[in-house]
Design a protein around this motif. Sequence first.
Motif, PDB file in Angstrom:
ATOM      1  N   PHE A 150       0.214 -14.963  -5.266  1.00 40.82           N
ATOM      2  CA  PHE A 150      -0.325 -13.614  -5.340  1.00 40.82           C
ATOM      3  C   PHE A 150       0.363 -12.783  -4.264  1.00 40.82           C
ATOM      4  N   TYR A 151       0.692 -11.542  -4.606  1.00 35.51           N
ATOM      5  CA  TYR A 151       1.130 -10.573  -3.601  1.00 35.51           C
ATOM      6  C   TYR A 151       0.866  -9.171  -4.108  1.00 35.51           C
ATOM      7  N   GLU A 152       0.730  -8.239  -3.170  1.00 34.64           N
ATOM      8  CA  GLU A 152       0.610  -6.826  -3.533  1.00 34.64           C
ATOM      9  C   GLU A 152       2.008  -6.318  -3.826  1.00 34.64           C
ATOM     10  N   SER A 153       2.251  -5.874  -5.058  1.00 36.42           N
ATOM     11  CA  SER A 153       3.581  -5.368  -5.389  1.00 36.42           C
ATOM     12  C   SER A 153       3.761  -3.921  -4.939  1.00 36.42           C
ATOM     13  N   PHE A 154       2.654  -3.219  -4.695  1.00 38.36           N
ATOM     14  CA  PHE A 154       2.757  -1.869  -4.148  1.00 38.36           C
ATOM     15  C   PHE A 154       1.444  -1.498  -3.483  1.00 38.36           C
ATOM     16  N   ASN A 155       1.549  -0.910  -2.306  1.00 43.55           N
ATOM     17  CA  ASN A 155       0.406  -0.409  -1.573  1.00 43.55           C
ATOM     18  C   ASN A 155       0.849   0.917  -0.949  1.00 43.55           C
ATOM     19  N   ALA A 156       0.301   2.029  -1.413  1.00 46.69           N
ATOM     20  CA  ALA A 156       0.739   3.363  -0.988  1.00 46.69           C
ATOM     21  C   ALA A 156       0.632   3.541   0.521  1.00 46.69           C
ATOM     22  N   ARG A 157      -0.434   3.045   1.124  1.00 48.78           N
ATOM     23  CA  ARG A 157      -0.620   3.202   2.567  1.00 48.78           C
ATOM     24  C   ARG A 157       0.490   2.467   3.334  1.00 48.78           C
ATOM     25  N   GLU A 158       0.777   1.224   2.951  1.00 51.59           N
ATOM     26  CA  GLU A 158       1.833   0.462   3.633  1.00 51.59           C
ATOM     27  C   GLU A 158       3.209   1.062   3.375  1.00 51.59           C
ATOM     28  N   PHE A 159       3.442   1.537   2.151  1.00 51.02           N
ATOM     29  CA  PHE A 159       4.727   2.157   1.836  1.00 51.02           C
ATOM     30  C   PHE A 159       4.945   3.374   2.734  1.00 51.02           C
ATOM     31  N   ALA A 160       3.934   4.233   2.852  1.00 50.95           N
ATOM     32  CA  ALA A 160       4.042   5.437   3.684  1.00 50.95           C
ATOM     33  C   ALA A 160       4.231   5.075   5.158  1.00 50.95           C
ATOM     34  N   GLU A 161       3.567   4.036   5.623  1.00 52.66           N
ATOM     35  CA  GLU A 161       3.642   3.660   7.030  1.00 52.66           C
ATOM     36  C   GLU A 161       4.956   2.973   7.393  1.00 52.66           C
ATOM     37  N   HIS A 162       5.499   2.134   6.490  1.00 48.42           N
ATOM     38  CA  HIS A 162       6.628   1.286   6.850  1.00 48.42           C
ATOM     39  C   HIS A 162       7.933   1.601   6.119  1.00 48.42           C
ATOM     40  N   VAL A 163       7.872   2.389   5.034  1.00 44.95           N
ATOM     41  CA  VAL A 163       9.095   2.665   4.265  1.00 44.95           C
ATOM     42  C   VAL A 163       9.428   4.156   4.315  1.00 44.95           C
ATOM     43  N   GLU A 164       8.589   4.977   3.694  1.00 43.02           N
ATOM     44  CA  GLU A 164       8.844   6.417   3.670  1.00 43.02           C
ATOM     45  C   GLU A 164       7.560   7.169   3.364  1.00 43.02           C
ATOM     46  N   LYS A 165       7.303   8.193   4.166  1.00 41.36           N
ATOM     47  CA  LYS A 165       6.110   9.027   3.983  1.00 41.36           C
ATOM     48  C   LYS A 165       6.333  10.050   2.876  1.00 41.36           C
ATOM     49  N   GLY A 166       5.244  10.468   2.255  1.00 41.84           N
ATOM     50  CA  GLY A 166       5.292  11.576   1.307  1.00 41.84           C
ATOM     51  C   GLY A 166       5.854  11.254  -0.066  1.00 41.84           C
ATOM     52  N   VAL A 167       6.000   9.995  -0.389  1.00 40.10           N
ATOM     53  CA  VAL A 167       6.545   9.605  -1.692  1.00 40.10           C
ATOM     54  C   VAL A 167       5.405   9.497  -2.697  1.00 40.10           C
ATOM     55  N   GLU A 168       5.596  10.118  -3.843  1.00 33.58           N
ATOM     56  CA  GLU A 168       4.639  10.000  -4.938  1.00 33.58           C
ATOM     57  C   GLU A 168       5.388   9.491  -6.170  1.00 33.58           C
ATOM     58  N   PHE A 169       4.927   8.381  -6.702  1.00 33.35           N
ATOM     59  CA  PHE A 169       5.564   7.816  -7.889  1.00 33.35           C
ATOM     60  C   PHE A 169       4.916   8.398  -9.136  1.00 33.35           C
ATOM     61  N   LEU A 170       5.753   8.810 -10.115  1.00 32.17           N
ATOM     62  CA  LEU A 170       5.279   9.483 -11.320  1.00 32.17           C
ATOM     63  C   LEU A 170       5.474   8.673 -12.589  1.00 32.17           C
ATOM     64  N   GLN A 171       6.341   7.681 -12.555  1.00 31.96           N
ATOM     65  CA  GLN A 171       6.677   6.958 -13.780  1.00 31.96           C
ATOM     66  C   GLN A 171       7.004   5.514 -13.432  1.00 31.96           C
ATOM     67  N   ASP A 172       6.577   4.578 -14.284  1.00 30.34           N
ATOM     68  CA  ASP A 172       6.956   3.169 -14.171  1.00 30.34           C
ATOM     69  C   ASP A 172       7.831   2.813 -15.367  1.00 30.34           C
TER      70      ASP A 172
END
Length: 183
Positions: A28-50
């Motif tokens: 098991f793993y989290e494939s995406f976590n908005a809070r962690e993405f903003a904190e450790h990768v890039e802030k202000g990113v909003e995903f619109l399409q998969d």
Amino acid sequence: MAIQVTATALPEVKIIEPKVFGDARGFFYESFNAREFAEHVEKGVEFLQDNHSRSSRGVLRGLHYQIEHAQGKLVRVVEGEVFDVVVDIRQSSPRFGKWIGVNLSVDNHRQLWVPPGFAHGFLVLSESAQFLYKTTDYWYPEHERSIIWNDTEIGVEWPIEGEPVLAAKDAAGTTLARAKTYE
């Protein structure tokens, strides 16, 4: 932290490795976590399409980008293995035309953050591969462009012998020198 983030030779492009919890039942793993993405990768990113694609060994998709509505992409593999390539196509960048390649597979669980301003493509190394990606803007076919996979100015070292299997639009891709890129 449930992810480890590593900058690449293109510092804006990041490898994301989630913390995987495994036992005899599987993993098991989290494939995406908005809070962690903003904190450790890039802030202000909003995903619109998969998006989800499946391809066979030797298929090469890319090098794609959109001239308007540039897309950031968070990419990963859930079956098989690919050689994933990112090229800096921002004309004002000191790394314009430089590329990086990363193996993404179902086994290594790696993800790659490809910000807007970069061309992206991948080559399937396994019998087949399923490739998932989130995008920060919608797909606009009228704005999509393709740089030819074997452009000598870029010099991507694809791990393939012979010719890859290409879509018509990718076979007709242009060189970086002739491409309309980002200012």
